[in-house]
Design a protein around this motif. Structure first.
Motif, PDB file in Angstrom:
ATOM      1  N   ALA A  31       8.105   4.967   1.568  1.00 43.00           N
ATOM      2  CA  ALA A  31       7.011   4.542   1.673  1.00 43.00           C
ATOM      3  C   ALA A  31       5.987   5.779   1.460  1.00 43.00           C
ATOM      4  CB  ALA A  31       6.681   3.845   2.952  1.00 43.00           C
ATOM      5  N   VAL A  32       5.958   6.783   2.229  1.00 45.06           N
ATOM      6  CA  VAL A  32       5.270   7.888   1.852  1.00 45.06           C
ATOM      7  C   VAL A  32       5.149   8.531   0.542  1.00 45.06           C
ATOM      8  CG1 VAL A  32       4.617  10.017   2.755  1.00 45.06           C
ATOM      9  CG2 VAL A  32       5.186   8.507   4.415  1.00 45.06           C
ATOM     10  N   LYS A  33       6.321   8.627  -0.080  1.00 40.33           N
ATOM     11  CA  LYS A  33       6.506   9.283  -1.378  1.00 40.33           C
ATOM     12  C   LYS A  33       5.674   8.233  -2.266  1.00 40.33           C
ATOM     13  CE  LYS A  33       9.580  12.204  -3.896  1.00 40.33           C
ATOM     14  NZ  LYS A  33       9.475  11.466  -5.427  1.00 40.33           N
ATOM     15  N   GLU A  37       2.504   8.778  -4.703  1.00 42.89           N
ATOM     16  CA  GLU A  37       2.388   8.613  -6.282  1.00 42.89           C
ATOM     17  C   GLU A  37       1.211   7.623  -6.684  1.00 42.89           C
ATOM     18  OE1 GLU A  37       6.492   7.096  -6.796  1.00 42.89           O
ATOM     19  OE2 GLU A  37       7.196   9.032  -6.513  1.00 42.89           O
ATOM     20  N   LEU A  38       0.923   6.683  -5.806  1.00 41.25           N
ATOM     21  CA  LEU A  38       0.107   5.587  -6.088  1.00 41.25           C
ATOM     22  C   LEU A  38      -1.537   6.180  -5.926  1.00 41.25           C
ATOM     23  CD1 LEU A  38       1.719   2.534  -4.591  1.00 41.25           C
ATOM     24  CD2 LEU A  38       1.209   2.908  -7.109  1.00 41.25           C
ATOM     25  N   VAL A  64       2.317  16.218  -5.349  1.00 41.54           N
ATOM     26  CA  VAL A  64       0.901  16.801  -4.672  1.00 41.54           C
ATOM     27  C   VAL A  64       0.891  17.912  -3.973  1.00 41.54           C
ATOM     28  CG1 VAL A  64      -0.854  15.485  -3.602  1.00 41.54           C
ATOM     29  CG2 VAL A  64       0.711  14.101  -4.503  1.00 41.54           C
ATOM     30  N   ASP A  65      -0.262  18.537  -4.173  1.00 37.51           N
ATOM     31  CA  ASP A  65      -0.388  19.808  -3.568  1.00 37.51           C
ATOM     32  C   ASP A  65      -0.787  19.458  -2.024  1.00 37.51           C
ATOM     33  OD1 ASP A  65       0.078  21.480  -5.586  1.00 37.51           O
ATOM     34  OD2 ASP A  65      -2.160  21.681  -6.233  1.00 37.51           O
ATOM     35  N   THR A 231       5.587  -1.365   3.142  1.00 32.61           N
ATOM     36  CA  THR A 231       6.647  -0.375   2.390  1.00 32.61           C
ATOM     37  C   THR A 231       6.892  -0.817   1.162  1.00 32.61           C
ATOM     38  OG1 THR A 231       8.009  -1.613   3.486  1.00 32.61           O
ATOM     39  CG2 THR A 231       7.992   0.040   4.681  1.00 32.61           C
ATOM     40  N   SER A 232       6.300  -1.943   0.705  1.00 37.12           N
ATOM     41  CA  SER A 232       6.419  -2.682  -0.766  1.00 37.12           C
ATOM     42  C   SER A 232       5.647  -1.692  -1.617  1.00 37.12           C
ATOM     43  CB  SER A 232       5.752  -3.955  -0.492  1.00 37.12           C
ATOM     44  OG  SER A 232       5.584  -4.549  -1.832  1.00 37.12           O
ATOM     45  N   ARG A 233       5.926  -1.430  -2.566  1.00 38.87           N
ATOM     46  CA  ARG A 233       5.074  -0.898  -3.718  1.00 38.87           C
ATOM     47  C   ARG A 233       3.876  -1.573  -4.035  1.00 38.87           C
ATOM     48  NH1 ARG A 233       6.183   3.710  -6.966  1.00 38.87           N
ATOM     49  NH2 ARG A 233       4.709   4.041  -8.646  1.00 38.87           N
TER      50      ARG A 233
END
Length: 273
Positions: A31-33, A37-38, A64-65, A231-233
């Motif tokens: 979920a975090v990753k 990304e989004l 992501v930094d 948790t859903s994209r």
């Protein structure tokens, strides 16, 4: 990334963040990753969630930094002494894999803890560079005022349940008067807004879902930013897609419907759902 920021005094935070309560292991990591990304740039965790390591790994693995990600964690309020608090914060930093967090909160008021010790220790941790800002969570206006008296650095935010059925008017007014941000957790009332006829009606005017309308309602308040959990994209993307419309004053007022019943049901869903 989505460049939407709330600034209150010298505290700046992404208006939309990701809450991770009840997310564990790979589910939390994914979920975090995905959120990063989004375009999410604020991730909220806590010692009590027991997922700081998954959050930290996802941030480290994302493209992501670290300095571009606003990280919040919370101290377990059972840590009552300065020594215990310090040890727990060091453990959190190790779990997260960071030298410091952006925001450190005390998770709940503990009636057995000395509030002066709590706020003095957190203030010292900010001065020492373990966190950029400090705040509280689940404090009412009176206790927040007491915390401000004991802290020797500004209290940046109070993180509380905040949704159309629990608008926290007294606390919000106090935060707005005192230049304190309000962090809205459970802005979807643990799913309670999803079948709400009024939110659906208003959402159709903007081609938005009831969830998006509820989030927009929250962040349209002065000093408020939100950390919905998903948790859903698709839902993560939808929750972020709330900056291209604004509610009218009339719509905003209609949506605000304090309800202890619906708030209680949301709390039950959160604990047992």
């Amino acid at each position: 990334m989505v460049d939407e920021t709330l600034t209150v005094g010298d505290f700046s935070v992404p208006t939309m963040g990701l809450g991770t309560w009840e997310l564990e292991g790979k589910q939390c990591y994914d979920a975090v990753k995905t959120a990063l990304e989004l375009g999410y740039r604020h991730i909220d965790t806590a010692q009590l969630y027991e997922n700081e390591w998954a959050v930290g790994r996802a941030i480290a693995d994302a493209d992501v930094d670290r300095e571009d990600v606003f990280v919040t964690t919370k101290i377990n309020p059972m840590h009552r002494s300065a020594e215990a608090m310090r040890e727990s914060v060091d453990a959190s930093l190790e779990q997260l894999g960071v030298d410091a967090v952006d925001l450190l909160l005390i998770h709940w008021p503990n009636p057995l803890a000395d509030l002066e010790t709590t706020m003095t220790t957190m203030s010292d941790l900010q001065v020492e560079g373990k966190t950029r800002h400090i705040g509280v969570s689940n404090f009412g206006a009176d206790r927040l005022e007491q915390a401000q008296e004991y802290a020797h650095v500004p209290i940046a935010t109070d993180q509380v349940q905040f949704h159309p059925f629990y608008p926290q008017r007294e606390l919000l007014q106090y935060c707005q008067q005192e230049d304190v941000a309000l962090t809205a957790y459970s802005p979807l009332a643990q799913g309670g807004v999803l079948r709400d006829d009024l939110l659906a009606e208003i959402g159709r005017r903007y081609d938005k879902s009831p969830a998006q309308v509820a989030i927009r309602w929250a962040i349209q308040h002065r000093n408020v930013h939100a950390i919905p959990k998903s948790t859903s994209r698709d839902h993560l993307a939808d929750n972020l897609d709330v900056f291209d419309f604004s509610l009218s004053r009339e719509e905003h007022d209609r949506i605000t419907r304090p309800s202890m019943l619906k708030t209680g049901l949301a709390t039950v869903r959160g604990r047992f759902g």
